[in-house]
Design a protein around this motif. Structure first.
Motif, PDB file in Angstrom:
ATOM      1  N   THR A  40      37.487 -33.250  17.465  1.00  0.00           N
ATOM      2  CA  THR A  40      36.516 -34.037  16.713  1.00  0.00           C
ATOM      3  C   THR A  40      36.444 -33.472  15.297  1.00  0.00           C
ATOM      4  N   PRO A  41      36.039 -34.277  14.326  1.00  0.00           N
ATOM      5  CA  PRO A  41      35.993 -33.813  12.934  1.00  0.00           C
ATOM      6  C   PRO A  41      35.161 -32.549  12.785  1.00  0.00           C
ATOM      7  N   GLY A  42      35.713 -31.571  12.079  1.00  0.00           N
ATOM      8  CA  GLY A  42      35.002 -30.334  11.819  1.00  0.00           C
ATOM      9  C   GLY A  42      35.100 -29.306  12.922  1.00  0.00           C
ATOM     10  N   LYS A  43      35.809 -29.654  14.000  1.00  0.00           N
ATOM     11  CA  LYS A  43      35.949 -28.712  15.112  1.00  0.00           C
ATOM     12  C   LYS A  43      37.416 -28.440  15.391  1.00  0.00           C
ATOM     13  N   GLN A  44      37.651 -27.318  16.059  1.00  0.00           N
ATOM     14  CA  GLN A  44      39.023 -26.979  16.432  1.00  0.00           C
ATOM     15  C   GLN A  44      39.489 -27.845  17.599  1.00  0.00           C
ATOM     16  N   ARG A  45      40.790 -28.030  17.674  1.00  0.00           N
ATOM     17  CA  ARG A  45      41.368 -28.746  18.802  1.00  0.00           C
ATOM     18  C   ARG A  45      41.122 -27.908  20.061  1.00  0.00           C
ATOM     19  N   GLU A  46      40.709 -28.563  21.141  1.00  0.00           N
ATOM     20  CA  GLU A  46      40.380 -27.832  22.358  1.00  0.00           C
ATOM     21  C   GLU A  46      41.116 -28.412  23.566  1.00  0.00           C
ATOM     22  N   LEU A  47      41.366 -27.541  24.507  1.00  0.00           N
ATOM     23  CA  LEU A  47      42.023 -27.934  25.753  1.00  0.00           C
ATOM     24  C   LEU A  47      41.141 -28.876  26.546  1.00  0.00           C
ATOM     25  N   VAL A  48      41.758 -29.905  27.104  1.00  0.00           N
ATOM     26  CA  VAL A  48      41.072 -30.760  28.071  1.00  0.00           C
ATOM     27  C   VAL A  48      41.628 -30.460  29.466  1.00  0.00           C
ATOM     28  N   ALA A  49      42.930 -30.650  29.629  1.00  0.00           N
ATOM     29  CA  ALA A  49      43.567 -30.393  30.915  1.00  0.00           C
ATOM     30  C   ALA A  49      45.071 -30.291  30.728  1.00  0.00           C
ATOM     31  N   THR A  50      45.710 -29.466  31.552  1.00  0.00           N
ATOM     32  CA  THR A  50      47.163 -29.369  31.567  1.00  0.00           C
ATOM     33  C   THR A  50      47.649 -29.359  33.012  1.00  0.00           C
ATOM     34  N   ASN A  58      44.994 -27.289  35.137  1.00  0.00           N
ATOM     35  CA  ASN A  58      44.004 -26.428  34.509  1.00  0.00           C
ATOM     36  C   ASN A  58      43.068 -27.326  33.706  1.00  0.00           C
ATOM     37  N   TYR A  59      41.758 -27.111  33.838  1.00  0.00           N
ATOM     38  CA  TYR A  59      40.776 -27.961  33.175  1.00  0.00           C
ATOM     39  C   TYR A  59      39.797 -27.146  32.345  1.00  0.00           C
ATOM     40  N   ALA A  60      39.331 -27.751  31.261  1.00  0.00           N
ATOM     41  CA  ALA A  60      38.204 -27.182  30.537  1.00  0.00           C
ATOM     42  C   ALA A  60      36.962 -27.295  31.427  1.00  0.00           C
ATOM     43  N   ASP A  61      36.071 -26.314  31.341  1.00  0.00           N
ATOM     44  CA  ASP A  61      34.865 -26.337  32.163  1.00  0.00           C
ATOM     45  C   ASP A  61      34.047 -27.611  31.935  1.00  0.00           C
ATOM     46  N   SER A  62      34.085 -28.105  30.716  1.00  0.00           N
ATOM     47  CA  SER A  62      33.256 -29.259  30.363  1.00  0.00           C
ATOM     48  C   SER A  62      33.705 -30.558  31.038  1.00  0.00           C
ATOM     49  N   VAL A  63      34.924 -30.581  31.573  1.00  0.00           N
ATOM     50  CA  VAL A  63      35.426 -31.820  32.183  1.00  0.00           C
ATOM     51  C   VAL A  63      35.702 -31.676  33.676  1.00  0.00           C
ATOM     52  N   LYS A  64      35.556 -30.473  34.203  1.00  0.00           N
ATOM     53  CA  LYS A  64      35.824 -30.259  35.627  1.00  0.00           C
ATOM     54  C   LYS A  64      34.930 -31.151  36.481  1.00  0.00           C
ATOM     55  N   GLY A  65      35.538 -31.771  37.479  1.00  0.00           N
ATOM     56  CA  GLY A  65      34.794 -32.657  38.360  1.00  0.00           C
ATOM     57  C   GLY A  65      34.677 -34.074  37.843  1.00  0.00           C
ATOM     58  N   ARG A  66      35.029 -34.303  36.596  1.00  0.00           N
ATOM     59  CA  ARG A  66      34.944 -35.651  36.017  1.00  0.00           C
ATOM     60  C   ARG A  66      36.317 -36.194  35.627  1.00  0.00           C
ATOM     61  N   PHE A  67      37.204 -35.329  35.179  1.00  0.00           N
ATOM     62  CA  PHE A  67      38.533 -35.728  34.736  1.00  0.00           C
ATOM     63  C   PHE A  67      39.572 -35.256  35.760  1.00  0.00           C
ATOM     64  N   THR A  68      40.615 -36.045  35.909  1.00  0.00           N
ATOM     65  CA  THR A  68      41.714 -35.678  36.800  1.00  0.00           C
ATOM     66  C   THR A  68      43.035 -35.913  36.092  1.00  0.00           C
ATOM     67  N   ILE A  69      43.860 -34.867  36.050  1.00  0.00           N
ATOM     68  CA  ILE A  69      45.176 -34.997  35.432  1.00  0.00           C
ATOM     69  C   ILE A  69      46.217 -35.114  36.530  1.00  0.00           C
ATOM     70  N   SER A  70      47.198 -35.967  36.321  1.00  0.00           N
ATOM     71  CA  SER A  70      48.275 -36.127  37.293  1.00  0.00           C
ATOM     72  C   SER A  70      49.585 -36.318  36.534  1.00  0.00           C
ATOM     73  N   ARG A  71      50.673 -36.163  37.253  1.00  0.00           N
ATOM     74  CA  ARG A  71      51.963 -36.191  36.574  1.00  0.00           C
ATOM     75  C   ARG A  71      53.016 -36.866  37.442  1.00  0.00           C
ATOM     76  N   GLU A  72      53.862 -37.649  36.792  1.00  0.00           N
ATOM     77  CA  GLU A  72      55.025 -38.250  37.439  1.00  0.00           C
ATOM     78  C   GLU A  72      56.241 -37.493  36.931  1.00  0.00           C
ATOM     79  N   ASN A  73      56.689 -36.499  37.679  1.00  0.00           N
ATOM     80  CA  ASN A  73      57.749 -35.630  37.167  1.00  0.00           C
ATOM     81  C   ASN A  73      59.044 -36.361  36.856  1.00  0.00           C
ATOM     82  N   GLY A  74      59.425 -37.240  37.688  1.00  0.00           N
ATOM     83  CA  GLY A  74      60.672 -37.945  37.471  1.00  0.00           C
ATOM     84  C   GLY A  74      60.674 -38.757  36.197  1.00  0.00           C
ATOM     85  N   LYS A  75      59.472 -39.067  35.697  1.00  0.00           N
ATOM     86  CA  LYS A  75      59.362 -39.878  34.499  1.00  0.00           C
ATOM     87  C   LYS A  75      58.791 -39.093  33.328  1.00  0.00           C
TER      88      LYS A  75
END
Length: 120
Positions: A40-50, A58-75
């Motif tokens: 966000t403007p005026g703030k450093q870039r921060e991790l959300v999830a990897t 791996n999730y930022a504490d602020s999004v745990k339980g609300r955000f879900t990251i998934s991956r399609e490896n073949g793509k």
């Protein structure tokens, strides 16, 4: 050379959901870890999830339980499902790709960013 295409940002009401997607393509590299950061403007870039090649996330504490990251490896595609969104989640979200070149060099690449706005 790595190319990244992001999609899925937009405007949503508090409590709503959005899904971000990021697809990496190109030749002569192997994707390692992918994820999302936000800034966000005026703030450093921060991790959300990897998520790595083994599916470990791996999730930022602020999004745990609300955000879900998934991956399609073949793509080499990563998705971020964002539920129970709050106004403080409003930000520009950037896809991040960590990859290994043919010469075994570890590098990373950033997408152009997609705006997420949570507002009534």
């Amino acid at each position: 050379q790595v190319q990244v295409v992001e999609s899925g940002g937009g405007l949503v009401q508090p409590g709503g959901s959005l899904r971000l997607s990021c697809a990496a393509s190109g030749t002569s590299f192997t994707v390692n870890t992918m994820g999302w950061y936000r800034q966000t403007p005026g703030k450093q870039r921060e991790l959300v999830a990897t998520i790595n090649n083994g599916g470990i996330s791996n999730y930022a504490d602020s999004v745990k339980g609300r955000f879900t990251i998934s991956r399609e490896n073949g793509k080499n595609t990563v998705h971020l499902q964002m539920d129970s969104l709050k106004s403080e989640d409003t930000s520009v979200y950037y896809c991040w790709v960590q990859y290994i070149t043919k010469s075994w060099t570890l590098r990373d690449y950033w997408g152009q960013g997609t705006q997420v706005t949570v507002s009534s």
